[in-house]
Design an enzyme around this catalytic site. Structure first.
Site, mmCIF file in Angstrom:
data_model
loop_
_atom_site.group_PDB
_atom_site.id
_atom_site.type_symbol
_atom_site.label_atom_id
_atom_site.label_comp_id
_atom_site.label_asym_id
_atom_site.label_seq_id
_atom_site.Cartn_x
_atom_site.Cartn_y
_atom_site.Cartn_z
ATOM 1 N N ASP A 182 2.565 10.219 3.383
ATOM 2 C CA ASP A 182 3.458 11.202 3.993
ATOM 3 C C ASP A 182 2.652 12.167 4.856
ATOM 4 O O ASP A 182 2.276 13.251 4.422
ATOM 5 C CB ASP A 182 4.196 11.960 2.880
ATOM 6 C CG ASP A 182 5.393 12.705 3.416
ATOM 7 O OD1 ASP A 182 5.744 12.509 4.596
ATOM 8 O OD2 ASP A 182 5.978 13.500 2.657
ATOM 9 N N LYS A 241 11.033 3.187 -0.534
ATOM 10 C CA LYS A 241 10.850 4.631 -0.754
ATOM 11 C C LYS A 241 11.124 4.996 -2.204
ATOM 12 O O LYS A 241 11.910 4.347 -2.884
ATOM 13 C CB LYS A 241 11.826 5.401 0.143
ATOM 14 C CG LYS A 241 11.703 5.054 1.612
ATOM 15 C CD LYS A 241 10.932 6.075 2.367
ATOM 16 C CE LYS A 241 11.832 7.213 2.748
ATOM 17 N NZ LYS A 241 11.212 8.062 3.773
ATOM 18 N N CYS A 279 6.711 47.894 0.937
ATOM 19 C CA CYS A 279 6.792 49.208 0.316
ATOM 20 C C CYS A 279 5.773 50.092 1.039
ATOM 21 O O CYS A 279 4.646 49.677 1.293
ATOM 22 C CB CYS A 279 6.449 49.079 -1.166
ATOM 23 S SG CYS A 279 6.079 50.662 -1.940
ATOM 24 N N CYS A 307 11.615 50.320 -2.479
ATOM 25 C CA CYS A 307 10.792 49.507 -3.366
ATOM 26 C C CYS A 307 11.419 49.521 -4.759
ATOM 27 O O CYS A 307 11.685 50.597 -5.303
ATOM 28 C CB CYS A 307 9.373 50.062 -3.413
ATOM 29 S SG CYS A 307 8.361 49.296 -4.682
ATOM 30 N N CYS A 351 1.990 52.898 -5.063
ATOM 31 C CA CYS A 351 3.027 52.219 -5.849
ATOM 32 C C CYS A 351 2.386 51.478 -7.028
ATOM 33 O O CYS A 351 1.385 50.783 -6.868
ATOM 34 C CB CYS A 351 3.768 51.243 -4.942
ATOM 35 S SG CYS A 351 4.832 50.111 -5.809
ATOM 36 N N TYR A 407 -4.060 1.954 8.806
ATOM 37 C CA TYR A 407 -3.393 0.804 8.199
ATOM 38 C C TYR A 407 -2.794 -0.162 9.221
ATOM 39 O O TYR A 407 -2.104 -1.094 8.861
ATOM 40 C CB TYR A 407 -2.278 1.285 7.271
ATOM 41 C CG TYR A 407 -1.369 2.313 7.922
ATOM 42 C CD1 TYR A 407 -0.544 1.978 8.988
ATOM 43 C CD2 TYR A 407 -1.370 3.640 7.493
ATOM 44 C CE1 TYR A 407 0.261 2.913 9.603
ATOM 45 C CE2 TYR A 407 -0.557 4.589 8.099
ATOM 46 C CZ TYR A 407 0.253 4.222 9.150
ATOM 47 O OH TYR A 407 1.044 5.154 9.771
ATOM 48 N N GLU A 443 0.844 -1.204 0.000
ATOM 49 C CA GLU A 443 0.000 0.000 0.000
ATOM 50 C C GLU A 443 0.872 1.244 0.000
ATOM 51 O O GLU A 443 2.068 1.170 0.269
ATOM 52 C CB GLU A 443 -0.957 -0.007 1.197
ATOM 53 C CG GLU A 443 -0.267 -0.125 2.523
ATOM 54 C CD GLU A 443 -1.248 -0.311 3.676
ATOM 55 O OE1 GLU A 443 -2.450 -0.470 3.432
ATOM 56 O OE2 GLU A 443 -0.784 -0.291 4.819
ATOM 57 N N CYS A 454 8.774 51.578 -7.271
ATOM 58 C CA CYS A 454 8.490 53.011 -7.187
ATOM 59 C C CYS A 454 9.580 53.802 -6.468
ATOM 60 O O CYS A 454 9.531 55.026 -6.426
ATOM 61 C CB CYS A 454 7.134 53.238 -6.519
ATOM 62 S SG CYS A 454 7.165 52.873 -4.753
ATOM 63 N N LYS A 505 2.854 4.472 1.051
ATOM 64 C CA LYS A 505 3.396 5.000 2.302
ATOM 65 C C LYS A 505 2.993 6.471 2.349
ATOM 66 O O LYS A 505 3.501 7.301 1.602
ATOM 67 C CB LYS A 505 4.915 4.853 2.338
ATOM 68 C CG LYS A 505 5.515 5.253 3.666
ATOM 69 C CD LYS A 505 6.982 4.853 3.727
ATOM 70 C CE LYS A 505 7.587 5.089 5.094
ATOM 71 N NZ LYS A 505 7.391 6.440 5.616
HETATM 72 S S1 IVH Z 1 2.798 0.254 8.763
HETATM 73 C C1 IVH Z 1 5.742 -1.096 12.645
HETATM 74 N N1 IVH Z 1 1.719 1.403 6.697
HETATM 75 O O1 IVH Z 1 5.664 5.235 7.956
HETATM 76 C C2 IVH Z 1 5.351 0.059 11.783
HETATM 77 N N2 IVH Z 1 3.184 2.707 8.031
HETATM 78 O O2 IVH Z 1 8.562 4.887 8.339
HETATM 79 C C3 IVH Z 1 4.281 -0.358 10.814
HETATM 80 N N3 IVH Z 1 3.423 5.034 7.275
HETATM 81 O O3 IVH Z 1 5.707 5.009 11.454
HETATM 82 C C4 IVH Z 1 3.858 0.800 10.036
HETATM 83 N N4 IVH Z 1 2.059 4.899 5.557
HETATM 84 O O4 IVH Z 1 3.922 6.517 10.340
HETATM 85 C C5 IVH Z 1 2.547 1.567 7.738
HETATM 86 N N5 IVH Z 1 0.643 2.293 4.832
HETATM 87 C C6 IVH Z 1 1.457 2.454 5.869
HETATM 88 C C7 IVH Z 1 2.096 3.681 6.143
HETATM 89 C C8 IVH Z 1 2.965 3.766 7.235
HETATM 90 C C9 IVH Z 1 2.854 5.692 6.255
HETATM 91 C C10 IVH Z 1 4.365 5.653 8.222
HETATM 92 C C11 IVH Z 1 4.107 5.295 9.655
HETATM 93 C C12 IVH Z 1 5.378 4.654 10.145
HETATM 94 C C13 IVH Z 1 6.370 5.189 9.174
HETATM 95 C C14 IVH Z 1 7.573 4.290 9.089
#
Ligand code: IVH
Length: 700
Positions: free
Chosen positions: A143, A343, A455, A437, A460, A251, A139, A440, A141
């Site tokens: 941010d 990543k 300014c 500025c 202006c 998740y 799935e 002007c 990751k």
């Molecule tokens: S599972 C034991 N699933 O990434 C940790 N983490 O770098 C299991 N994160 O601390 C984490 N999306 O904050 C998991 N689909 C996802 C995620 C996810 C983002 C973050 C999470 C974790 C960090 C690890």
């Protein structure tokens, strides 16, 4: 009641000093409210905008003063204690709570080979026979900001940040303001205990809209979606989180007691499906993969979609799907053996700053902009990046000629991450924003406590151009055919010196513009004519008063139904408008009290800008005035009416709606699953009514 103020440390100290000697409940309350607002403000600057206006030492002192005030006046403490810290910076009131199961992190991989190594290691650890494959759940990751939400018997009882992994901060009230997180699970047989883990995010488009609001109000921009989401959760005042359209994806889990439930999941896929059934948001891009080749395919497949996703991701997470095998694999140090992060390469590139230009905005703000050798980043060619202000330039020490690392933050805004100091040319000089500025030549000043240099000349040309662009923009007077280029030409030719000059344009004047044929002239005149039928809120917004965005303009229009009344409004009357605080009121008075400004607004009316006497609300006609004089806040889900419909309903009956509960609120219209607004209303003694009661009131 006035809004809280951002106080300089000195003022806090002197007011506290007085309270040490002579007790005054009212003054203590006022100071408490201001101090909390001040700490919130600096937290936003620090966490969301990546900059501090005060030193850590000053912040600590503010904090100490807050603690002392709480000790001196425990009765006004509002259930807050001032002790926790996060990321080195004190966060006032959050209680620290230990996670029952530590929130660990994942080890990172950066290439298909490393993903294969993870698969090989896991198989070896489990002693799998040659040729047997592990099934994975992959799935995105996400941010965002990691959180844990705890449901007891199906009811949300606590929300915690990750903190240091062992102990998090209790941010329950903030979590409860997030609409996608249910307060009650959708099941008749909830697990006695369910600790779910996930990520809070701000969608790219919501981040862009938030920044657009900042631009409209002449305010600084937020740095990126992640910081903004994280910062929103870490504010003392839940209304800040409530005002941001935060979302979430779940998740993972802490402790779950599956007793009492229909099904106990056997694999991660089933677990997430169950979360979804409970009404918790889960990610719909999760996919089961039969072997590591499919995982790698998923990894590259998602990377292609990355740009187009609604939210930011920085890779994928690969998890062994079977919960039994997860248990067998266990943990090594602080990360699981059953999961890994794969990543994506950061979308960063290097380029050179060719020059630094100064742009002048409509509030007179001088913004330094780096003009770089054009370069592609994340599929888009980038040439310009804002350097924000002098403090930011000093912090990164950005100079002309520097090679810089850039990335696209949030949706499209390019950001300079750092300077590659080894590549700095000899003899380069630190960059200073000029004291005049560039357009002007008037004096430009940086006021104390502000990051921005401005300014000082209200006439202006650059300010005029930007103000006009704002005036004609879609959400203001909406003069479709009057684009940026035309405005610049009109100003340069001296034809447009003010807003009202736009309504003085005629064929003869327009024909002075280059490449302006009969057809486009007619179209332009037509679109100017069309814009005359407007509304007071658009008109006020168009005038570009500092800190008056669309929402504030709407509230002002409702309170001062016509231009004359608006121009005559006193500071006191303005402060009576919900959501208008001292800063905004002062700024409005500064404009309306200025003769040129008020004359201009009246001239526009004379020239035909027509504001209907009737308040225009939701595009519908007003039905009656039965709710006039009352302010309503809506919370929870109403039966048979969306919130927007309810808002329109109230406004069509002459009432005023507001998004937050305060002492000025007369009624809270409350549906099911109401959260913090209900609590606040109860605390303030605001009358709570149902939708049916509201309808009854409107029939009177
Ligand atoms: S599972 C034991 N699933 O990434 C940790 N983490 O770098 C299991 N994160 O601390 C984490 N999306 O904050 C998991 N689909 C996802 C995620 C996810 C983002 C973050 C999470 C974790 C960090 C690890």
């Amino acid at each position: 009641m006035t809004k809280s103020k951002i106080l300089p440390l000195k003022e806090v100290q002197s007011r506290l000093e007085k309270l040490r000697h002579s007790s005054s409940q009212n003054e203590a309350k006022a100071l408490m409210s201001d101090l909390l607002a001040t700490v919130d403000y600096h937290n936003i600057q620090y966490h969301e905008k990546d900059k501090s206006e005060i030193s850590d030492l000053e912040f600590d002192q503010l904090h100490k003063n807050l603690e002392e005030l709480e000790e001196l006046y425990p009765q006004i403490k509002k259930g807050r204690s001032a002790t926790a810290t996060v990321g080195g910076k004190a966060l006032a009131q959050f209680k620290k709570v230990a996670h029952r199961v530590p929130m660990l992190s994942l080890s990172n991989t950066y290439s298909p080979d490393e993903i294969r190594d993870f698969d090989t290691r896991a198989k070896k650890y489990l002693d799998l026979k040659e040729g047997r494959e592990l099934i994975y759940l992959c799935e995105p990751k996400i941010d965002g900001l990691a959180i844990e939400v705890i449901y007891e018997k199906g009811i949300l009882t606590r929300g915690l940040t990750r903190g240091d992994g062992l102990t998090g901060e209790d941010v329950t009230e903030n979590i409860k303001t997030i609409k996608v997180i249910p307060h009650k699970l959708k099941t008749s047989r909830p697990p006695p205990l369910l600790e779910v883990r996930g990520e809070i995010v701000l969608f790219k488009k919501d981040f862009a809209a938030l920044n657009q609001e900042q631009i409209d109000e002449g305010e600084d921009l937020f740095v990126n979606a992640r910081n903004t989401a994280a910062g929103s959760i870490r504010q003392l005042d839940p209304q800040i989180a409530a005002s941001r359209p935060l979302k979430a994806f779940f998740y993972g889990s802490g402790i779950v007691d599956w007793a009492n439930s229909n099904a106990t999941p056997e694999n991660h896929c089933e677990f997430e499906k169950l979360l979804g059934d409970f009404g918790l948001p889960v990610n719909d891009l999760a996919k089961k993969c039969k072997n590591i080749d499919e995982v790698i395919e998923y990894y590259f497949g998602l990377e292609k979609k990355r740009e187009k996703l609604d939210y930011e991701i920085d890779g994928i997470v690969v998890k062994v799907d079977s919960l039994k095998l997860q248990k067998d694999l266990g943990f090594i140090a602080r990360s699981p053996r059953w999961a890994v992060a794969a990543k994506y390469k950061p979308q960063q590139v290097q380029t050179v700053i060719e020059k630094i230009e100064i742009q002048v905005g409509r509030t007179g703000a001088l913004t330094p902009v780096a003009v770089m050798t054009p370069i592609k980043v994340g599929g888009v060619t980038v040439t310009n990046a804002t350097l924000h202000n002098q403090d930011e330039i000093d912090r990164k020490d950005t100079r002309v000629g520097d090679t810089v690392v850039i990335q696209r933050a949030g949706d499209v805004i390019p950001e300079i991450v750092s300077v590659v100091s080894e590549k700095r040319p000899k003899n380069s000089k630190a960059f200073k924003i000029p004291g005049t500025c560039p357009v002007c030549g008037s004096k430009a000043v940086k006021l104390e406590g502000e990051a921005v240099t401005r300014c000082t000349n209200s006439l202006c040309v650059a300010r005029l151009k930007e103000s006009l662009k704002h005036f004609v923009s879609r959400r203001a007077m909406n003069i479709e055919k009057l684009g940026d280029k035309l405005i610049e030409q009109l100003v340069d030719l001296g034809v447009a010196k003010s807003f009202s000059d736009i309504y003085r344009l005629n064929e003869q004047k327009i024909s002075q513009l280059p490449r302006q044929g009969d057809k486009s002239t007619n179209n332009l005149i037509e679109s100017i004519e069309k814009s005359k039928e407007s509304t007071l809120n658009r008109f006020i917004f168009a005038m570009g008063i500092r800190f008056v965005g669309e929402q504030t303009a709407r509230l002002l229009a409702k309170n001062f139904s016509n231009v004359e009344r608006f121009l005559e409004a006193t500071e006191e009357e303005l402060l009576n408008v919900d959501e208008v605080g001292e800063k905004v009121a002062k700024s409005i008075i500064e404009s309306t009290g200025n003769k040129t400004f008020s004359k201009e607004m009246l001239a526009l009316v004379k020239l035909g800008v027509h504001i209907p006497g009737e308040k225009q609300v939701g595009g519908q006609r007003k039905q009656n005035n039965s709710l006039e004089g009352f302010t309503f806040v809506i919370t929870g889900s109403l039966d048979g009416m969306s919130r927007d419909e309810a808002k329109d309903f109230i406004e069509n009956h002459g009432g005023i709606t507001s998004s937050s509960v305060s002492k000025k609120t007369n009624f809270l219209v409350c549906g099911s699953d109401a959260g913090s607004k209900l609590i606040k209303a109860q605390e303030l003694g605001v009358k709570i009514i149902s939708l049916d009661e509201l309808k009854r009131m409107s029939n009177k």
